[in-house]
Design an enzyme around this catalytic site. Structure first.
Site, PDB file in Angstrom:
ATOM      1  CG  ASP A 110      -0.334  -0.479   2.484  1.00  0.00           C
ATOM      2  OD1 ASP A 110       0.906  -0.590   2.541  1.00  0.00           O
ATOM      3  OD2 ASP A 110      -1.072  -0.735   3.438  1.00  0.00           O
ATOM      4  CD  GLU A 171      -3.762   4.458   6.658  1.00  0.00           C
ATOM      5  OE1 GLU A 171      -4.687   4.245   7.468  1.00  0.00           O
ATOM      6  OE2 GLU A 171      -2.599   4.090   6.854  1.00  0.00           O
TER       7      GLU A 171
END
Length: 432
Positions: A110, A171
């Site tokens: 990520d 997130e």
């Protein structure tokens, strides 16, 4: 130092003591086939540190990872990889094809940062006001690019295909689903998939376990027809929810310092952080209409068995009560996705890596992190057998503590070398 910070530091120190009791002692003899990985990692390490610092200085929040994506694309193309772009937003996939037939394996990283007004602790401070990499995704991206570099230099001996998946919007828990909706698994066909996250464990170590890594955090809703004694009905519902909790009030479980305890913590075979159901205290909500009342609470479950037994238990007790005729429904609603590591791959990965790099660096967890904060890598897991690792990023002697989402989050950059070495070796072995 506040009481909460003292408690956190105590937790981390206990984890450190347990996981690194022998880290400077005897290590496993490294097989020659993996020496090339370490040599290449050593050669590129300084450049990887510089890359990580560049990413750290220009953090981008979920959905805005344009510069980060372009940086990744440029790096992968310079290595000669086939590159797919703009998948689920700014998602990128690099495809490395070995010269020999073999399996297809994906590594996911990520790449988004987080809003944060807290001051940066490092010299290479964020230049994007109000945004910081306080969850370590700059490190995740760097490690993945390092693995791509190392494995590209072994292309002639590489068996199979490696997919490097750089995911946006972790997130806000949207990126994994967005990539899949945009055809990720039409572009790649992995037989196995891996990922990692920086944690407060000491730099130089990694850890994982079968199935859940975090507790399963769910919202529980109980719906009733309104009663004349509505307040009593609400109190009854709260008591039924509270009765699901199976951890005694005097248990060591409630002192979060004990998650790092060598006897009962998450890395101990005698861990108390399993087989539990807990109810988040003082976090009930009541929603009323003219006809109905819904009582909601938030629960943590250590595993599927605990989660799946909650609703049947509630229904059984309610049907025995004076409010049986008022009961309408009980449901559990997802708050965060739940990681579910493939048990066979966990066992194989731990055996491989401990055999190459030593058991003092490669650890099996036995309990789950009890706060329910998970990772949307979980959305990939039903599609592909996979493993998610924790990678230590702390150096306690230097005061560097990789406590994610903390204003004081910092990383010992030596963990970049750990990630590139261990996970490159893992991929090479699993491709065979």
């Amino acid at each position: 130092m506040t009481s909460s910070k003292k408690n956190l530091r105590a937790v981390l120190i206990l984890i450190f003591i347990f996981l690194t009791l022998s880290i400077f002692g005897q290590t496993a003899e490294i097989d020659r086939s993996h020496l090339k990985i370490q040599e290449q990692t050593d050669q590129i390490f300084d450049s990887l540190v510089n890359l990580r610092r560049d990413l750290h200085m220009y953090p981008e929040v979920s959905g805005n990872e344009r510069r980060t994506s372009n940086k990744i694309i440029k790096y992968l193309k310079a290595l000669g990889l086939e590159v797919k772009t703009n998948i689920g937003g700014y998602g990128v996939v690099g495809i490395l094809k070995g010269s020999k037939p073999g399996k297809k394996i994906a590594w996911r990283a990520d790449m988004d940062a987080m809003p944060s007004k807290a001051p940066d602790l490092v010299d290479f401070k964020s230049k994007n006001e109000g945004v910081r990499h306080i969850c370590g995704h700059d490190v995740h991206t760097t490690v993945a690019l390092g693995i791509a570099n190392v494995l590209t230099h072994q292309k002639e001996d590489l068996e199979g295909t490696v997919y490097f998946v750089f995911q946006p919007s972790e997130e806000n828990i949207k990126g994994a689903l967005a990539m899949m909706d945009d055809g990720l698994f039409d572009i790649i066909e992995p037989e196995e998939m891996y990922a990692m996250h920086v944690t407060p464990f000491p730099a130089g170590t990694i850890a994982t376990k079968p199935e859940e890594m975090f507790s399963d955090y769910k919202q529980l809703n109980l719906t009733f027809q309104k009663a004349l004694d509505n307040e009593t009905l609400i109190a009854f519902a709260k008591n039924q929810i509270k009765a699901l909790e199976n951890v005694a009030s005097e248990s060591k479980f409630w002192n979060m310092q004990n998650m790092g305890d060598p006897e009962v913590g998450i890395a101990s075979p005698k861990s108390i952080y399993n087989n539990f159901t807990t109810v988040e205290k003082n976090n009930y909500t009541i929603a009323e209409t003219e006809q109905e009342v819904k009582i909601s609470a938030f629960l943590n479950f250590s595993d599927k068995k605990q989660r799946d037994s909650a609703i049947p238990k509630l229904k059984t007790q309610i049907k025995k009560s004076t409010y049986a005729d008022k009961f309408i429904d009980a449901e559990l609603v997802n708050v965060f996705p739940t990681l579910d590591n493939n048990a066979e791959l966990v066992d194989a990965s731990l055996e491989l890596l401990s055999g190459i790099y030593g058991k003092d660096r490669v650890h099996r967890m036995y309990g789950v992190v009890a706060d329910g904060r998970s990772d949307d890598f979980a959305f990939f897991q039903p599609e592909v057998p996979s493993v998610y690792f924790f990678m230590g990023g702390s150096n306690y002697e230097k005061g560097i503590i990789a406590q994610t989402h903390s204003p004081n989050f910092a990383v010992d950059e030596s963990c970049i070398k750990t990630g590139v070495n261990l996970f490159s070796s893992l991929i090479v072995e699993r491709l065979k």
